[in-house]
Design a protein around this motif. Structure first.
Motif, PDB file in Angstrom:
ATOM      1  N   GLU A 255       0.807  -1.213   0.000  1.00  0.00           N
ATOM      2  CA  GLU A 255       0.000   0.000   0.000  1.00  0.00           C
ATOM      3  C   GLU A 255       0.844   1.269   0.000  1.00  0.00           C
ATOM      4  OE1 GLU A 255      -3.338   0.003  -0.337  1.00  0.00           O
ATOM      5  OE2 GLU A 255      -3.053  -2.159  -0.610  1.00  0.00           O
ATOM      6  N   TRP A 264      -4.973   3.261  -6.792  1.00  0.00           N
ATOM      7  CA  TRP A 264      -6.226   3.345  -6.034  1.00  0.00           C
ATOM      8  C   TRP A 264      -6.872   4.740  -6.144  1.00  0.00           C
ATOM      9  CZ3 TRP A 264      -5.955  -1.211  -6.568  1.00  0.00           C
ATOM     10  CH2 TRP A 264      -5.272  -2.151  -5.805  1.00  0.00           C
ATOM     11  N   LYS A 280     -10.145  -1.287  -4.976  1.00  0.00           N
ATOM     12  CA  LYS A 280      -9.023  -1.774  -4.173  1.00  0.00           C
ATOM     13  C   LYS A 280      -9.304  -3.146  -3.558  1.00  0.00           C
ATOM     14  CE  LYS A 280      -6.541  -0.804   0.139  1.00  0.00           C
ATOM     15  NZ  LYS A 280      -6.306   0.190   1.228  1.00  0.00           N
TER      16      LYS A 280
END
Length: 298
Positions: A255, A264, A280
């Motif tokens: 992430e 994202w 996501k």
């Protein structure tokens, strides 16, 4: 080898586990320690000693009038464990992989299948799996297929391009090396193939340059170029090349990648629409499913 009076003076040192008068053979380590061993034990556990004429004739005559001394090139920490193994005695906990490899070489040269089988039974314990590439090299050298498969799975967390592994990789046979490299590469390439599959990742792979179909927003129809998705796929590919285990893919660490953040955040440029292109939760789930489908062993 009939006399040993020069080794029975006050300077001679016997290993405490091998100093019984029952032993009619004395082995001497490279460090000078002496080991009394019954010739019967050596003959019945080691092909090398079983074919030695002096021990064969000793067995036939049943004589113990002389004790033969046999010098060896093996240090105490290896020779002692070997003799403990063939004598059915307790052995100490392994101290290093180097010692195990040296012991295996001794077993091989003295044709002792018993100790080799004992070592093999413990070779996939956590101690050995902590060095999976060395374990893979050892297993393939001795033809232990199941152990080699287990070791190959644990090598997936290693970056085989790192020069740190060069020495161990160079010790592998050509066939074993190619199998291992093929495993690592096939995981990377298979992952790329799935990332490019429109049926698996429709949101990022829509459109068809061959037919002229242009990818567009599913809500408003505005054209999309998917550059964020392409950059994310490229990052995943190189991460798989670095570490075929793919532990980072789908993790919290992923992430933090700039490519992930951009992916994202990507959304339709039409201010009225503003639809996010890539879900996501769905995408991460599919990534993990893809990783689970990758080959795991050689």
């Amino acid at each position: 080898m009939s006399g040993f009076s020069e080794y029975t003076n006050e300077r001679a040192t016997y290993h405490p586990k091998f100093d019984s008068e029952e032993g009619d053979i004395i082995l001497r380590s490279s460090e000078g320690t002496l080991y009394r061993v019954p010739s019967f034990v050596l003959r019945t556990t080691c092909g090398f000693f079983g074919s030695m004429p002096s021990l064969t004739s000793r067995s036939s005559s049943g004589s113990k009038s002389d004790t033969s001394l046999i010098p060896t090139e093996h240090p105490d920490d290896i020779l002692s464990i070997f003799l403990l193994l063939i004598s059915g005695l307790e052995i100490p906990i392994w101290s290093s992989f180097d010692d195990v490899c040296s012991l295996l070489q001794l077993c091989k040269s003295w044709e002792a299948p018993g100790p080799i089988s004992i070592i093999r039974s413990s070779i996939t314990s956590p101690f050995f799996l902590s060095d999976p590439l060395r374990l893979y090299a050892t297993a393939t050298h001795f033809g232990w297929e199941e152990e080699a498969k287990i070791a190959s799975t644990h090598t997936l967390k290693l970056n085989l391009h790192d020069e740190h592994w060069e020495k161990t990789l160079s010790s592998l046979g050509v066939g074993s090396l190619l199998r291992l490299l093929r495993l690592h590469r096939s995981r990377r390439d298979k992952m790329k193939e799935m990332l490019d599959d429109i049926t698996l990742f429709n949101a990022g792979n829509s459109g068809n340059p061959t037919t002229g179909e242009v990818p567009s927003c599913m809500s408003c129809g505005m054209t999309i170029d998917h550059h964020e998705w392409r950059e994310f796929k490229s990052k995943v590919f190189w991460e798989m090349d670095r570490c075929a285990a793919a532990d980072v893919i789908g993790s919290v660490e992923m992430e933090d990648w700039p490519e992930t953040v951009a992916c994202w955040a990507a959304k339709c440029k039409n201010e009225v629409c503003g639809r996010f292109y890539y879900d996501k939760v769905v995408t991460v789930k599919k990534l993990k499913e893809c990783i689970a489908r990758l080959p795991k062993t050689v």
